[in-house]
Scaffold this active site. Sequence first.
Site, short mmCIF file in Angstrom:
data_model
loop_
_atom_site.label_atom_id
_atom_site.label_comp_id
_atom_site.label_asym_id
_atom_site.label_seq_id
_atom_site.Cartn_x
_atom_site.Cartn_y
_atom_site.Cartn_z
N ASP A 1 -21.96 33.90 37.92
CA ASP A 1 -22.52 35.08 37.24
C ASP A 1 -23.99 34.71 36.99
O ASP A 1 -24.52 33.84 37.69
CB ASP A 1 -21.76 35.36 35.93
CG ASP A 1 -22.13 36.71 35.29
OD1 ASP A 1 -21.71 37.75 35.81
OD2 ASP A 1 -22.87 36.71 34.29
N LYS B 1 -13.57 35.48 31.53
CA LYS B 1 -15.02 35.22 31.66
C LYS B 1 -15.34 33.95 30.90
O LYS B 1 -14.60 33.58 29.98
CB LYS B 1 -15.80 36.39 31.05
CG LYS B 1 -17.23 36.48 31.53
CD LYS B 1 -17.35 37.21 32.86
CE LYS B 1 -18.75 37.08 33.42
NZ LYS B 1 -18.92 37.89 34.62
N ASN C 1 -28.77 37.49 42.50
CA ASN C 1 -27.78 37.68 43.56
C ASN C 1 -27.46 39.16 43.80
O ASN C 1 -27.51 39.65 44.94
CB ASN C 1 -26.51 36.90 43.21
CG ASN C 1 -25.39 37.17 44.17
OD1 ASN C 1 -24.57 38.06 43.93
ND2 ASN C 1 -25.36 36.46 45.28
P1 NDP Z 1 -28.62 36.16 38.66
O1 NDP Z 1 -28.77 35.09 37.66
O2 NDP Z 1 -28.55 35.82 40.10
O3 NDP Z 1 -29.81 37.22 38.48
C1 NDP Z 1 -30.08 37.89 37.29
C2 NDP Z 1 -31.39 38.63 37.49
O4 NDP Z 1 -31.61 39.50 36.38
C3 NDP Z 1 -32.58 37.69 37.54
O5 NDP Z 1 -33.56 38.24 38.40
C4 NDP Z 1 -33.05 37.70 36.10
O6 NDP Z 1 -34.42 37.35 35.93
C5 NDP Z 1 -32.86 39.16 35.77
N1 NDP Z 1 -32.81 39.36 34.33
C6 NDP Z 1 -32.00 38.75 33.44
N2 NDP Z 1 -32.25 39.19 32.22
C7 NDP Z 1 -33.22 40.12 32.35
C8 NDP Z 1 -33.89 40.96 31.44
N3 NDP Z 1 -33.63 40.90 30.14
N4 NDP Z 1 -34.82 41.81 31.94
C9 NDP Z 1 -35.10 41.87 33.25
N5 NDP Z 1 -34.48 41.09 34.16
C10 NDP Z 1 -33.56 40.24 33.70
O7 NDP Z 1 -27.34 37.01 38.21
P2 NDP Z 1 -26.46 38.01 39.07
O8 NDP Z 1 -27.31 38.76 40.03
O9 NDP Z 1 -25.28 37.28 39.56
O10 NDP Z 1 -25.93 38.99 37.93
C11 NDP Z 1 -26.65 40.14 37.50
C12 NDP Z 1 -25.72 41.09 36.77
O11 NDP Z 1 -24.65 41.48 37.64
C13 NDP Z 1 -25.03 40.52 35.53
O12 NDP Z 1 -24.84 41.57 34.60
C14 NDP Z 1 -23.68 40.08 36.07
O13 NDP Z 1 -22.71 40.01 35.04
C15 NDP Z 1 -23.40 41.20 37.03
N6 NDP Z 1 -22.42 40.91 38.07
C16 NDP Z 1 -22.59 39.85 38.92
C17 NDP Z 1 -21.67 39.61 39.92
C18 NDP Z 1 -21.85 38.54 40.93
O14 NDP Z 1 -21.06 38.49 41.90
N7 NDP Z 1 -22.86 37.69 40.84
C19 NDP Z 1 -20.45 40.44 40.04
C20 NDP Z 1 -20.41 41.58 39.16
C21 NDP Z 1 -21.36 41.77 38.19
P3 NDP Z 1 -34.83 35.86 35.50
O15 NDP Z 1 -34.78 35.08 36.76
O16 NDP Z 1 -36.17 36.02 34.92
O17 NDP Z 1 -33.82 35.40 34.48
#
Ligand code: NDP
Length: 444
Positions: A165, A125, A240
């Site tokens: 991520d 990571k 995502n």
């Molecule tokens: P993105 O950056 O695309 O999205 C993250 C989302 O979570 C945004 O809507 C963000 O809001 C929100 N968010 C972040 N922090 C908070 C918080 N404290 N409270 C509420 N909402 C919050 O990331 P991903 O969708 O790629 O990743 C999301 C999770 O999934 C992570 O834990 C990642 O490690 C995990 N993951 C991702 C994978 C992937 O393929 N992308 C694969 C496996 C796991 P804002 O826009 O306001 O920051």
Amino acid sequence: MSYAKEVLNHLIKRNPGEPEFHQAASEVLESLAPVVDNDPIYQRNAILERMVEPDRVILFRVPWMDDEGHIRVNKGYRVQFNDAIGPYKGGLRFHPTVNLGILKFLGFEQVFKNSLTGLPIGGGKGGSDFDPKGKSDKEVMSFCQSFMTELYRYIGKDMDVPAGDIGVGGREIGYLFGQYKRITRLYEGVLTGKGLPYGGSLARTEATGYGLAYLMEEMLKTVKGESLAGKRVVVSGSGNVAIYANEKATQLGAKVVAMCDSNGWIYDEDGVDLKTIKRIKEVERKRIKEYVNEHPKAEYHEDGSIWDVPCDIALPCATQNELNASHARTLIKNGVIAVGEGANMPTTTEATQIFQNAGVLFAPGKAANAGGVATSALEMSQNSMRLNWTFEEVDQKLKQIMVNIFHNTADTAKQYGHEGDYVMGANIAGFMKVANAMLAQGMV
Ligand code: NDP
């Protein structure tokens, strides 16, 4: 004292100030006790001591220029955790909260998750405390180019293959790939989550969210004879993972009634309109509160919690420790029957136990969100073969992988006398393959 507990105590002492890493390691090590405490081969070969220590950690300075011409400096990291079963594989996170402890927790989890996919990928990571939010495209490009100017030395298609991520999507991967190619003169599958015109895989964008929905569907079918059809679902986040979990759950007949970002959450009794969310978040890069301008019947809240919304299925897809014990109690009171972790470790340890004790089906992130990295591995295969599979081919493989992960997890839990404990099942199943590879490869 048990071997697993001894290693955990030692780890906490030797890695101060890394609470997320302690949390992830304690969840894994505690659930491995039935395996490692019953066979001395693991202790004799210091398998756990070696597994909790990354192969190496790379930490570097990332200078970049903002639009006003000022030089700014961020930290860059890559944690190469374990390559016993394949090249390091795991995302890059760009977020102001990123620090070494968080990346070690994510890298450690990734080792087990990647093993569970059944594909030949090790765990790693990386990322930076850089915040892409509010930055211009030019600033993001300047940062990504500088980040890769250092990182390129340590990665390669058969060595370490980063992906996206939080804060790292198609735009960032494009800039990173361009710089890697420019420096090395190698056109190779060194990153996944690439755009389709330059080696990306169809269905990679959708894979984590779709995979989560496939696993939930299989779990509901196998354990309860039910499905997502007709269920009320709450999905946290609007990035995502959240967007594509919503899309597939909706296609399978569920109604997603709430989503959020880090500022607040929306509730739409008619079902959240994904077209609007995709435009606001993916195209305009704005806040989720814009949603209610176009859907006046929907509500936007900055107080309370998205987990107050009654639902059958909860899919935390935002970030670590976003769902705590009090949220878990509220969800149970409101009748939740299943929880699937789309994010990494979004549920606190206490909340996880509360769900499990209440008989709520609980799918841990290692199993439930493994579809993203599995499809990244499919992207690597396509890059190596220099060909592209169709969306349907990739989606079909993804679905089969998620079904296999669920059954492998469930069968392993049962085999060790903890039927229905998918946390334990996922940890043990992921561990066995890596541990056996390490035993075979000697003291490295
Ligand atoms: P993105 O950056 O695309 O999205 C993250 C989302 O979570 C945004 O809507 C963000 O809001 C929100 N968010 C972040 N922090 C908070 C918080 N404290 N409270 C509420 N909402 C919050 O990331 P991903 O969708 O790629 O990743 C999301 C999770 O999934 C992570 O834990 C990642 O490690 C995990 N993951 C991702 C994978 C992937 O393929 N992308 C694969 C496996 C796991 P804002 O826009 O306001 O920051």
